[in-house]
Design an enzyme around this catalytic site. Sequence first.
Site, PDB file in Angstrom:
ATOM      1  N   ASP A  52      11.062   3.529  -6.842  1.00 38.17           N
ATOM      2  CA  ASP A  52      11.084   4.450  -8.183  1.00 38.17           C
ATOM      3  C   ASP A  52      11.780   5.499  -7.775  1.00 38.17           C
ATOM      4  O   ASP A  52      12.269   5.921  -6.489  1.00 38.17           O
ATOM      5  CB  ASP A  52       9.364   4.749  -7.748  1.00 38.17           C
ATOM      6  N   ASP A  88       5.451   6.792  -5.675  1.00 38.17           N
ATOM      7  CA  ASP A  88       4.471   7.663  -5.275  1.00 38.17           C
ATOM      8  C   ASP A  88       3.306   7.573  -5.689  1.00 38.17           C
ATOM      9  O   ASP A  88       2.345   8.246  -5.388  1.00 38.17           O
ATOM     10  CB  ASP A  88       5.181   9.242  -5.857  1.00 38.17           C
ATOM     11  N   ASP A 113       2.170   4.497 -10.724  1.00 37.27           N
ATOM     12  CA  ASP A 113       2.695   2.916 -10.610  1.00 37.27           C
ATOM     13  C   ASP A 113       1.950   2.489  -9.353  1.00 37.27           C
ATOM     14  O   ASP A 113       2.219   1.326  -8.748  1.00 37.27           O
ATOM     15  CB  ASP A 113       4.122   2.993  -9.980  1.00 37.27           C
TER      16      ASP A 113
HETATM   17  P1  ADP Z   1       9.583   7.720 -12.584  1.00 42.09           P
HETATM   18  O1  ADP Z   1      10.013   6.399 -12.730  1.00 42.09           O
HETATM   19  O2  ADP Z   1      10.710   8.693 -12.353  1.00 42.09           O
HETATM   20  O3  ADP Z   1       8.606   7.920 -11.637  1.00 42.09           O
HETATM   21  P2  ADP Z   1       7.648   8.250 -14.687  1.00 42.09           P
HETATM   22  O4  ADP Z   1       7.295   6.862 -15.269  1.00 42.09           O
HETATM   23  O5  ADP Z   1       6.589   8.868 -13.760  1.00 42.09           O
HETATM   24  O6  ADP Z   1       9.037   8.211 -13.947  1.00 42.09           O
HETATM   25  O7  ADP Z   1       7.910   8.882 -16.016  1.00 42.09           O
HETATM   26  C1  ADP Z   1       8.912   8.801 -16.913  1.00 42.09           C
HETATM   27  C2  ADP Z   1       9.221  10.061 -17.846  1.00 42.09           C
HETATM   28  O8  ADP Z   1       8.123  10.147 -18.639  1.00 42.09           O
HETATM   29  C3  ADP Z   1       9.461  11.234 -17.211  1.00 42.09           C
HETATM   30  O9  ADP Z   1      10.922  11.231 -16.931  1.00 42.09           O
HETATM   31  C4  ADP Z   1       9.094  12.381 -18.131  1.00 42.09           C
HETATM   32  O10 ADP Z   1      10.131  12.223 -18.966  1.00 42.09           O
HETATM   33  C5  ADP Z   1       7.962  11.470 -18.929  1.00 42.09           C
HETATM   34  N1  ADP Z   1       6.707  12.175 -18.459  1.00 42.09           N
HETATM   35  C6  ADP Z   1       5.708  11.360 -17.769  1.00 42.09           C
HETATM   36  N2  ADP Z   1       4.626  12.007 -17.547  1.00 42.09           N
HETATM   37  C7  ADP Z   1       4.947  13.427 -17.938  1.00 42.09           C
HETATM   38  C8  ADP Z   1       4.236  14.544 -17.910  1.00 42.09           C
HETATM   39  N3  ADP Z   1       3.130  14.645 -17.450  1.00 42.09           N
HETATM   40  N4  ADP Z   1       4.791  15.546 -18.509  1.00 42.09           N
HETATM   41  C9  ADP Z   1       6.174  15.489 -19.045  1.00 42.09           C
HETATM   42  N5  ADP Z   1       6.898  14.526 -19.109  1.00 42.09           N
HETATM   43  C10 ADP Z   1       6.386  13.384 -18.572  1.00 42.09           C
HETATM   44 MG    MG Z   2       6.777   7.820 -10.915  1.00 41.06          MG
END
Ligand code: ADP
Ligand code: MG
Length: 615
Positions: free
Chosen positions: A309, A512, A516
């Site tokens: 991730d 993390d 996921d």
């Molecule tokens: P990663 O694969 O980097 O862990 P995530 O799946 O956690 O990414 O989130 C993907 C995208 O969704 C983030 O880059 C952000 O743009 C958006 N996002 C997710 N959760 C939030 C939140 N609580 N506030 C703002 N944006 C969010």
């Molecule tokens: Mg993540």
Amino acid sequence: MKKIIWISSILIWFIALFVPKASLSFSLFVLAYLMVAGPVFAKTLKSILKGNIFTVNFLMVIATIGAFIVNEPAEASIAMILYLLGEEIEDYAIYRSQKSISALLALKPQSATLWQESGNLVVSPETVAIGDILLATTGDKIALDGTIIEGEAYIDNSIITGESVPVHGKLGDSVLSGGLIKEGSLKISVTKPYQDSTISKMLAMIEHASESKSTSEKMMSRFATYYTPIVVGLAFLLTFIPVVFWSADAKTWLTRSFVFLAASCPCSLIISIPLTYFAGLHKASQNGILIKGANYLEAFSKIDTLVLDKTGTLTKGSFDLVAIESDSHSEEDVLTLAAMIEQYSKHPIAVSIRQAYTENMSRKTATANALPNISPTQFQEISGKGIVLHYQGNEYLCGNQSLLRDYGVSYPTGTSPYSVVYLAKDKEYIGSITIADQLKPDSVEAISQFRKLGLDNLQLFTGDRTEIANHIAREVGIDIVKADMLPSDKFNGVQALLNQKAANSKIAFVGDGINDASVLKLADIGIAMGGLGADIAVESADIILTNDRLSSLVLAFGISQKTARILKQNLILSLGFKGMILLLGSMGLVGMWAAVFADVGIMLLASLNSLRAGK
Ligand code: ADP
Ligand code: MG
């Protein structure tokens, strides 16, 4: 009591050696044998009743009874005594390794000092509630997880993370139970009850992993299901062929068959397998790597694909504020609104926005300003997109482009190389916050180390935009990148890898656990970063890195490979030597004595080798 029986049995065996009268010495050998052999008979009977005939115990029973029949009573009884001694040593080794782990954790906090208007109160950590205020000063162990509300300190978190350099904790930072205050004093607002706090969860988990005697027992019995019938079959042929085809002397060959059987007991393996695993697990836990069981340590050495991730895994997951843009609102209003909407989310972006808000506020008004405590009528976190919140009849959005698109809000497009969080109220675009994450300092090195250890298939899965994903991937040296993934896409991606993989290889996923957890569960080996913070991650993962560092995962991989190597060496050593003795025994060149004592020698050698897994 057990000890007395043991010692008497060995004594009687020695006396029997010097008793001249054959019938008396035979009886004494039988007595020495019966004094200790009971449990082996019981176990053999139990597994036969369960339909599982060919166990190691079964092997011992027929070998020793056979030796008595062919009038080798001294060998028969000493073989059984030594076999059981081996089992005792195994129990002891396991007991020791459990003790050394709990010694590590004996450092667990015994008391907590509660701050109260009426005066301080020392209580046991179990009785402290969420929201209580703890005092901790130099030399104290932090008893429960919490947030610093006053003071600052240098905290040694080495029991939890294996990291010996103290961290600096200040207002607003969270602290982990088990941390030792090196210097300074803190007022801490408790965020988790003791049983959910880091140190107690860690304790429970290590204890659980140490129960894996069952794992090695399972491996032993799997091994025995092949080994025992083969050995028994060979012993049978060893008498059958010479006697039937060459009319050789039945007694001579029967004796050789039983020597063969007694010599075939794999005592050195019985002891060295669990020892090796414990040494490896212990080494891992000393370095902030918690592995939920010996089987995961074994499986980890077989991974051929590691999916990573991005946020919080390769990068720090703590975003710095780069810019705030809005045509209609002040920067401060945008930040406050974002912090308000994000206040119930655990996502690293949410945490960072709240942090930015707190810092901004404390710069202006010396005291930390709590967020307006709103009670939204509806709060929804859309994984991989952002937050939707209903409050006082308005609908707020805070998230990425995809979220605004879903809700039909138009927004200005840009090509920022950073992450952008967009805000909207009642379908009106308000503004955006640009934030930047940084690579963890050891990410680049860790990725290249993985390749050096022979793990080449590294893939980056992220919910972030392609530009950012590619940029990060280039920097750390990963060539397979999948971006714009929703958590469900990550799940399907790992599922696809699992479907394609070769039979004996494993797929690992490291994340993390914020959104996921399902992927952590799905992968052959799920690895959670971010310590013991997110409960769901700790529950779903098989390996937990308490210190958040990718280099710990490299270390874990190294330990698992070394453990696997040592297990293999011991297998070859034990079986190779055994094969030799068996060959010599069946030719009548060595007697049961040599067979039995050779086994003790290899047992020691293999055990010493096992301990290397912890070095
Ligand atoms: P990663 O694969 O980097 O862990 P995530 O799946 O956690 O990414 O989130 C993907 C995208 O969704 C983030 O880059 C952000 O743009 C958006 N996002 C997710 N959760 C939030 C939140 N609580 N506030 C703002 N944006 C969010
Ligand atoms: Mg993540």
